[in-house]
Design an enzyme around this catalytic site. Structure first.
Site, mmCIF file in Angstrom:
data_model
loop_
_atom_site.group_PDB
_atom_site.id
_atom_site.type_symbol
_atom_site.label_atom_id
_atom_site.label_comp_id
_atom_site.label_asym_id
_atom_site.label_seq_id
_atom_site.Cartn_x
_atom_site.Cartn_y
_atom_site.Cartn_z
ATOM 1 C CE LYS B 81 -7.172 -4.845 -0.415
ATOM 2 N NZ LYS B 81 -6.820 -6.248 -0.110
ATOM 3 C CB SER B 156 -8.943 -7.044 3.155
ATOM 4 O OG SER B 156 -7.992 -7.354 2.163
ATOM 5 C CB SER B 180 -7.769 -10.185 0.941
ATOM 6 O OG SER B 180 -7.732 -10.111 2.338
#
Lengths: 93, 480
Positions: B81, B156, B180
């Site tokens: 990420k 996310s 997320s």
């Protein structure tokens, strides 16, 4: 009700430049978010806050890494510099 | 294209193939990069590829040839990420304000993965500063759901989940503050883990809400999730909130010792009927596996989201104060120093980030602090107490992962409250700091496409082993 002037003040405190339109939009958004979030006001239960078992974590002073190990990488990121110094605008006139 | 069937590959099968010499780490990296080159222009799961991937893979192959000891992830290609620092690579948290920001050190998670000889493919897309549930707020373009490209992958960590679902990585690393990792995992049909607060170091994770943020794996199955968790977790002296704990293996968990709690009072307003039906079917599956179940009450759970949307922006406004255009990232010239700040932050932060900073500034301001922030913190304690009470009689708790299947791109972007409701089932685990895994639980048909749903399995703090045990059993029966 959140006044327009209040949003303007918050934007200034948060150091964020934004358009008048966005401030008006934010006025509405904040209103609807707070409107939703204030359902917690109906809670009357109380709770004794317990101190967490994991707190005030300290360590001995030491040398975590070789001096200068990260300097170049950090200095390379400066938007404006003179040698290894970070250059910013004058603060006091 | 290589002859490797990526679709069926898991970490353990890939390791097995590489040790038998069916393909090399370089072949495997090449196979994934081929898919990325082909699919990423449309899916946008990656913000950038790393030039170092093949070099990392070659080193693993060399070590293998030399007969040197290999790590537990030798040659396994991972997506990371964009909020997690990889030394020498750009990390932006999908924000324009960190454009070009090159990490000067490895996050602890990344250095632990490195020690196990993993290969990093690139930075995966996400909502800007992890603020969002659809990966539409990324400053580097929306990410699409590989299951149905007209829909969002969730967020996310949408890029991490889309990458794993589309065979653009064998596994990925995400972070979970309110949903997320789990919500996008559910939307994309993969496994997502939210780890116990303090179990995985946050050192080198660009902060959103420090009291909730946790890094966790995104994988194709529960076994892979447990392996990555085992590698990345553990006390780290660089993160004072990381906590030493006893590591346990899910294979040592006895089914008879698990009592699965079913909250009878979970919020159902605005929840898709098919989600409730799927959840009820999942409960039946758990029962059919021979698990004991018990009904539990969690009276404050329904206030989780409301309290979160008061204290989260408060932490956001404080955490993001550091981005001022002075030391790194974007710098926009103003007429004076204050002008530099105003312009840099005005242009550098996207709309949702600006909204949350302003809301946080409001919540923390004099006159509202008690009514909003303090009250929300009290509710947080009440929710945690609900969990503590529940865990006196059960040691696992089930909930659906999301209130609906993946929604269309563009939806909910002009209605923040609707978007926030995505977190309704996931945020209680963050608030109470407990571990929680989301495992695929079946499909619902929308516009002729089978869209995945997920089941969440929570356990007491540091009992990830129970999540993995129940998750593995559930996964097996669901895949049958």
């Amino acid at each position: 009700m959140i006044e327009y002037e209040e949003v303007e003040h918050l934007a200034k405190l948060a150091r964020i430049e934004m358009s008048d339109d966005e401030k008006k939009e934010l006025q509405k958004d904040l209103e609807s978010i707070l409107n939703y979030a204030t359902i917690i006001e109906e809670i009357t239960d109380d709770v004794q806050k317990e101190l967490p078992s994991h707190r005030n974590v300290m360590r001995e002073d030491s040398t975590p890494h070789e001096s200068g190990e990260f300097t170049k990488g950090i200095v390379d990121l400066y938007p404006d510099k003179k040698g290894d110094y970070l250059r910013v605008k004058k603060i006091i006139n | 294209m290589s002859g490797i069937d990526l679709r069926k590959l898991t970490i353990s099968s890939a390791l097995n193939h590489m040790s038998k010499g069916d393909f090399s780490a370089e072949d495997l990296a090449m196979a994934y990069v081929d898919v990325i080159d082909k699919e990423n222009p449309e899916i946008n799961a990656y913000i950038r590829k790393f030039d170092s991937s093949f070099e990392m893979a070659k080193i693993v192959d060399q070590k293998r040839r030399n007969g040197e000891p290999l790590g537990r992830l030798a040659g396994i290609p991972l997506g990371i990420k964009d909020a997690i620092l990889v030394k020498g690579e750009v990390a932006t948290s999908a924000s324009k304000i960190l454009e070009g920001h090159k990490a000067v050190y490895d996050s602890t998670v990344v250095s632990r993965l490195r020690l196990e000889d993993a290969v990093f493919l690139g930075s995966t897309n996400m909502d800007e500063f992890a603020m969002g549930s659809s990966t539409q707020t990324s400053a580097y373009g929306v990410c699409r759901n590989p299951v149905d490209k007209t829909r969002v992958p969730g967020g996310s960590s949408g890029g991490s989940c889309a990458a794993v679902a589309a065979d653009m990585a064998l596994a990925a690393i995400g972070s979970d503050t309110a949903s997320s990792v789990r919500q996008p995992a559910s939307f994309c049909g993969v496994v997502g883990m939210k780890t116990t607060y303090g179990s995985v170091s946050r050192y080198g994770l660009i902060a959103m809400t420090s009291s909730l943020d946790q890094i966790g794996p995104v994988t194709k199955n529960v076994e892979d999730s447990e392996l990555i968790f085992d590698i990345i977790s553990g006390k780290d002296q660089m993160d004072s909130t990381s906590i030493p704990f006893e590591k346990r293996n899910s294979k040592d968990v006895n089914k008879d010792d698990v009592v699965v709690g079913i909250p009878v009072d979970y919020p159902k307003d605005g929840v898709d009927e098919d989600v409730i039906k799927n959840f009820e079917e999942s409960i039946e599956k758990i029962k059919s596996l021979g698990y004991k179940t018990a009904e539990i009450k969690m009276p404050h759970m329904k206030y989780s989201l409301a309290s979160y949307y008061l204290f989260m922006p408060a932490e956001v406004s404080a955490n993001l104060a550091r981005f001022d255009g002075m030391r790194y990232g974007l710098h926009v010239e103003g007429s004076d120093l204050l002008g530099d700040y105003m312009k840099t932050r005005g242009e550098g932060f996207g709309k949702e980030v600006r909204r949350r900073i302003i809301l946080g500034t409001y919540v923390l301001s004099a006159g509202y602090y008690d009514a909003y922030y303090n009250k929300a913190m009290k509710v947080r304690d009440l929710i945690t107490k609900d969990f503590d009470e529940a865990y006196k009689t059960v040691n696992a708790i089930l909930l659906p992962t999301t209130p609906e299947p993946a929604f269309k791109i563009g939806e909910k972007m002009d209605d923040p409250v609707k978007m926030y409701l995505q977190d309704v089932f996931t945020v209680p685990a963050n608030i109470s700091e407990v571990p929680c895994i989301s495992v695929p639980s079946g499909f619902v048909k929308r516009d002729g496409v089978d869209l995945p749903l997920g089941l969440q399995i929570m356990a007491p703090r540091f009992r990830e082993d129970i999540c993995f045990k129940v998750g593995r059993d559930f996964e097996k029966i669901t895949n049958e």
